[in-house]
Design a protein around this motif. Structure first.
Motif, short mmCIF file in Angstrom:
data_model
loop_
_atom_site.label_atom_id
_atom_site.label_comp_id
_atom_site.label_asym_id
_atom_site.label_seq_id
_atom_site.Cartn_x
_atom_site.Cartn_y
_atom_site.Cartn_z
N PRO A 144 -6.35 -4.78 2.21
CA PRO A 144 -6.10 -3.47 2.61
C PRO A 144 -4.37 -3.11 2.74
N GLY A 145 -3.69 -4.00 2.63
CA GLY A 145 -2.31 -3.85 2.70
C GLY A 145 -1.80 -4.02 1.41
N ARG A 156 3.97 -6.40 1.33
CA ARG A 156 3.58 -5.58 2.52
C ARG A 156 4.58 -4.73 3.06
N ASP A 172 6.78 -3.59 1.17
CA ASP A 172 7.29 -2.83 0.26
C ASP A 172 8.69 -2.79 -0.54
N ARG A 182 -1.88 -2.84 -3.11
CA ARG A 182 -2.72 -2.02 -4.20
C ARG A 182 -2.25 -2.32 -5.27
N ALA A 226 0.84 -1.02 -0.04
CA ALA A 226 -0.01 0.16 -0.03
C ALA A 226 0.79 1.25 0.03
N ASN A 227 2.04 1.14 0.74
CA ASN A 227 2.93 2.30 0.61
C ASN A 227 4.27 2.39 -0.27
#
Length: 286
Positions: free
Chosen positions: A238-239, A223, A225, A241, A170-171
């Protein structure tokens, strides 16, 4: 005392699912006039108009929608009771394998259908990598396998198609100017092949930054990244994208998941379960 006719209710449910009288007639193997007559009799029985014209089409009225809800529940109970009574004598063990990718999506409906129709049967569930599960099926260590492989040496039927997408944390900060850091499965993997082929075809630089032996490891790396991977959309949470064409990522093909069985299966229990699942899954998708 008036009672509702199950055949008429089944026709109503089929019309709602097919969204037309003509398509329902094809599905049920009868004429459109027979469908119309059934619905007229059903309207007389319940005392309400069930359909109203909307352009050239007919749609359910408010009373039709209410009756449809009852019809679906009544038919489900009827079909479950009949199937249970017919198959309750079937006992034995069926070994089914599935990749972790579909443990929360495609596997539960298959297991539920097996348990409902054959309550006396024991189900042995094996989770693992798709290529290894297919090898276990070939060796006779499993009876059935859910897989996205395309293998004509086994008998199969399609469960459903699943979009393949580019996933990252997500980040995660995506930088198209640098080689894409890929998170890949070690060993044979259809997602690894799809990712590399798509990037090479689009002339996008990439590097195999991290490899994992399982889907759990891949999801952990995403997760954190650490990079990008190609995977079924079922893995999105949700973790994570999705990266798409707006991020400069090339399209990926959908994958069809099938339920496989060894041809010329000796075990009659496995054959009966497989044929039942094929009929029920196809009816549900009709």
């Amino acid at each position: 005392m008036d009672t509702l006719d199950l055949d008429q209710l089944r026709t109503l449910a089929t019309i709602a699912r097919q969204q037309s009288f003509a398509a329902a007639a094809v599905q049920l193997g009868c004429t459109q006039s027979a469908i119309t007559q059934q619905m007229q009799k059903l309207e007389e029985r319940v005392g309400h108009t069930l359909f109203e014209k909307q352009g050239r089409q007919k749609r359910l009225t408010e009373h039709g929608q209410r009756l449809l809800g009852y019809a679906q529940r009544m038919l489900a109970i009827h079909d479950e009771a009949l199937s249970n009574l017919r198959h309750q004598h079937l006992e034995g063990l069926v070994r089914i394998g599935a990749p972790h990718d579909v443990s929360d999506t495609m596997l539960p409906p298959v297991l539920k259908e097996m348990a409902l129709k054959f309550p006396g049967m024991q189900i042995d569930i094996h989770m693992g990598r798709s290529p290894f599960l297919m090898e276990s099926l070939k060796q006779g260590e499993l009876d059935m396998v859910i897989s996205n492989r395309d293998d004509t040496t086994f008998e199969s039927f399609a469960l459903r198609s699943s979009p393949t997408v580019w996933l990252c944390g997500a980040n995660y900060v995506h930088d198209p100017s640098k080689p894409l850091p890929l998170v890949l499965a070690s060993g044979p993997s259809i997602f690894r092949r799809l990712a590399c082929d798509a990037l090479d075809a689009a002339d996008i630089r990439w590097t195999p930054r991290h490899t994992c032996t399982s889907l759990v490891g891949i999801r952990a790396a995403l997760r954190a990244d650490l990079g990008i991977t190609a995977r079924g959309v079922e893995q999105l949470d949700p973790g994570l994208r999705v990266l798409g064409s707006g991020d400069g990522m090339p399209p990926l093909p959908d994958l069809v998941y099938k339920l496989y069985i060894r041809s010329h299966v000796v075990n009659p229990i496995t054959r009966q379960v497989f044929e039942n699942l094929k009929a029920r899954m196809r009816l549900a998708g009709a």
